[in-house]
Design a protein around this motif. Structure first.
Motif, mmCIF file in Angstrom:
data_model
loop_
_atom_site.group_PDB
_atom_site.id
_atom_site.type_symbol
_atom_site.label_atom_id
_atom_site.label_comp_id
_atom_site.label_asym_id
_atom_site.label_seq_id
_atom_site.Cartn_x
_atom_site.Cartn_y
_atom_site.Cartn_z
ATOM 1 N N GLN A 167 0.836 -1.205 0.000
ATOM 2 C CA GLN A 167 0.000 0.000 0.000
ATOM 3 C C GLN A 167 0.869 1.253 0.000
ATOM 4 O OE1 GLN A 167 -2.155 1.322 3.647
ATOM 5 N NE2 GLN A 167 -3.998 0.878 2.428
ATOM 6 N N ALA A 168 1.984 1.206 0.707
ATOM 7 C CA ALA A 168 2.899 2.347 0.737
ATOM 8 C C ALA A 168 3.451 2.619 -0.653
ATOM 9 C CB ALA A 168 4.039 2.084 1.721
ATOM 10 N N GLY A 169 3.821 1.556 -1.363
ATOM 11 C CA GLY A 169 4.312 1.721 -2.728
ATOM 12 C C GLY A 169 3.237 2.273 -3.651
ATOM 13 N N ARG A 170 2.017 1.791 -3.489
ATOM 14 C CA ARG A 170 0.908 2.291 -4.300
ATOM 15 C C ARG A 170 0.644 3.767 -3.995
ATOM 16 N NH1 ARG A 170 -2.411 -0.823 -7.196
ATOM 17 N NH2 ARG A 170 -4.102 0.683 -6.881
ATOM 18 N N THR A 171 0.749 4.117 -2.727
ATOM 19 C CA THR A 171 0.558 5.515 -2.342
ATOM 20 C C THR A 171 1.607 6.398 -3.005
ATOM 21 O OG1 THR A 171 -0.386 4.876 -0.204
ATOM 22 C CG2 THR A 171 0.454 7.127 -0.398
ATOM 23 N N ALA A 172 2.854 5.933 -2.998
ATOM 24 C CA ALA A 172 3.923 6.688 -3.654
ATOM 25 C C ALA A 172 3.655 6.827 -5.147
ATOM 26 C CB ALA A 172 5.267 5.998 -3.423
ATOM 27 N N GLY A 173 3.126 5.761 -5.770
ATOM 28 C CA GLY A 173 2.809 5.820 -7.190
ATOM 29 C C GLY A 173 1.706 6.817 -7.492
ATOM 30 N N LEU A 174 0.679 6.824 -6.644
ATOM 31 C CA LEU A 174 -0.421 7.777 -6.829
ATOM 32 C C LEU A 174 0.083 9.214 -6.704
ATOM 33 C CD1 LEU A 174 -3.443 8.509 -7.042
ATOM 34 C CD2 LEU A 174 -3.596 8.209 -4.562
#
Length: 339
Positions: A167-174
């Motif tokens: 989720q942290a990686g996805r947040t960074a991507g967003l």
């Protein structure tokens, strides 16, 4: 209590008056054996006062953390000590071992050795067979283990404490898809890829970028291995190939080297730069508007949750959910909310 009574207890127990005073008033600093003698003598004399509970051996807890020198692990060491101090020496004795991430076999051997004398173990470890075998032995010996920060899927553990790394990686991507407007590639810098958390962060970041910014070219991941010289060399080589860099996502260490390299190429503050953890370097970068976002894991909550869940299990048999009970909330810092 009258001095005469203290002297009588001291005489029966075979200790000094000061020791009796420390035991009866729970001031600490007295061995379990001596404490039992003093309480036994007090009961024999029929003291008309509420006596302390029989001394109980404090839970022996071992914490294995990385010795990579990062600010995050330095914070973890400090917070574990603080939480143990709050609980008191009579309830918990905390032992800390800092292990080299490049020596999983040695870490596994230490886990096996400590499991013979510890009531519970909290461990940060990488995805290697020797670590899994060591945790399986802990389970066989009845020693509960909590993994922290990076999970070891399918390992014999009580639960995991940490943020949702994917989720942290996805947040960074967003965030990257929203802050990058100028043309250019996206550079990804990763720490050790045997670190499950780094793999999850990169996977989440890639997935969201491909969904929300498919026109962006994601360069091959630069595996810095949490080595500053390696990070600097790889990034220098990548930037030398082309100045068309619109964003950079760093999953691990090396922000001082990354920022200096970006500055040398006139990209610091001009490209979207996202990384992890709030500490002196990232705090300064945020204040100067050179770093867009810092995703922080909250080291204090890691330490508190891990100890609380382990003690709850040891003292009451509570079986925590593998992920939900130990989930740590991800914190997002910008130039506007940094302390």
């Amino acid at each position: 209590m009258k001095k005469l009574t203290l002297e009588m207890v001291a005489k029966i127990a075979g200790v000094g008056i000061a020791t009796v005073d420390r035991v009866l008033n729970e001031r600490g600093g007295v061995s379990p054996e001596t404490t039992r003698k003093v309480l036994k003598a007090a009961r024999e004399l029929g003291l008309k006062r509420l006596l302390p509970e029989e001394y109980r051996h404090p839970w022996q807890i071992e914490v294995f953390l990385s010795n990579n020198g990062s600010s995050f692990f330095q914070q973890l060491v400090r917070y574990f000590s603080e939480v143990a101090g709050e609980l008191g020496y009579r309830r918990i004795t905390l032992h800390k071992t800092l292990a080299a991430e490049s020596q999983p076999e040695k870490l596994a051997q230490s886990i096996i050795a400590r499991s013979a004398t510890r009531d519970g173990i909290i461990v940060f470890g990488h995805d290697y067979p020797p670590i899994y075998r060591a945790l399986a032995l802990c389970r066989k010996r009845g020693v509960p283990v909590i993994t922290i920060v990076t999970d070891l899927p399918d390992a014999d553990r009580l639960c995991h404490v940490g943020i949702d790394q994917y989720q942290a990686g996805r947040t960074a991507g967003l965030l990257m898809s929203k802050v990058v407007h100028q043309p250019g590639d996206i550079v990804m810098v990763s720490g050790r890829f045997d670190y499950w958390a780094h793999r999850q962060r990169i996977a989440g970041f890639r997935e969201v970028m491909m969904q929300r910014a498919p026109q962006r070219h994601l360069r091959e991941v630069l595996f810095g291995l949490d080595q500053r010289d390696t990070i600097r060399t790889l990034l220098e080589s990548s930037l030398a190939q082309s100045q068309h860099v619109a964003g950079l996502y760093n999953t691990g260490m090396g922000n001082s080297d990354i920022s200096e390299t970006l500055r040398a190429h006139h990209l610091l503050g001009r490209c979207g730069y996202i990384t992890h953890e709030l500490y002196s370097v990232t705090r300064q970068l945020l204040r100067h508007d050179e770093l867009a976002f810092a995703l922080d894991q909250n080291a204090q909550q890691h330490a508190r949750l891990a100890i609380e869940l382990l003690l709850r299990h040891l003292e009451s048999g509570y079986q925590p959910d593998t992920y939900q009970d130990g989930k740590v909330a991800l914190r997002l810092f910008t130039a506007e909310n940094v302390e």
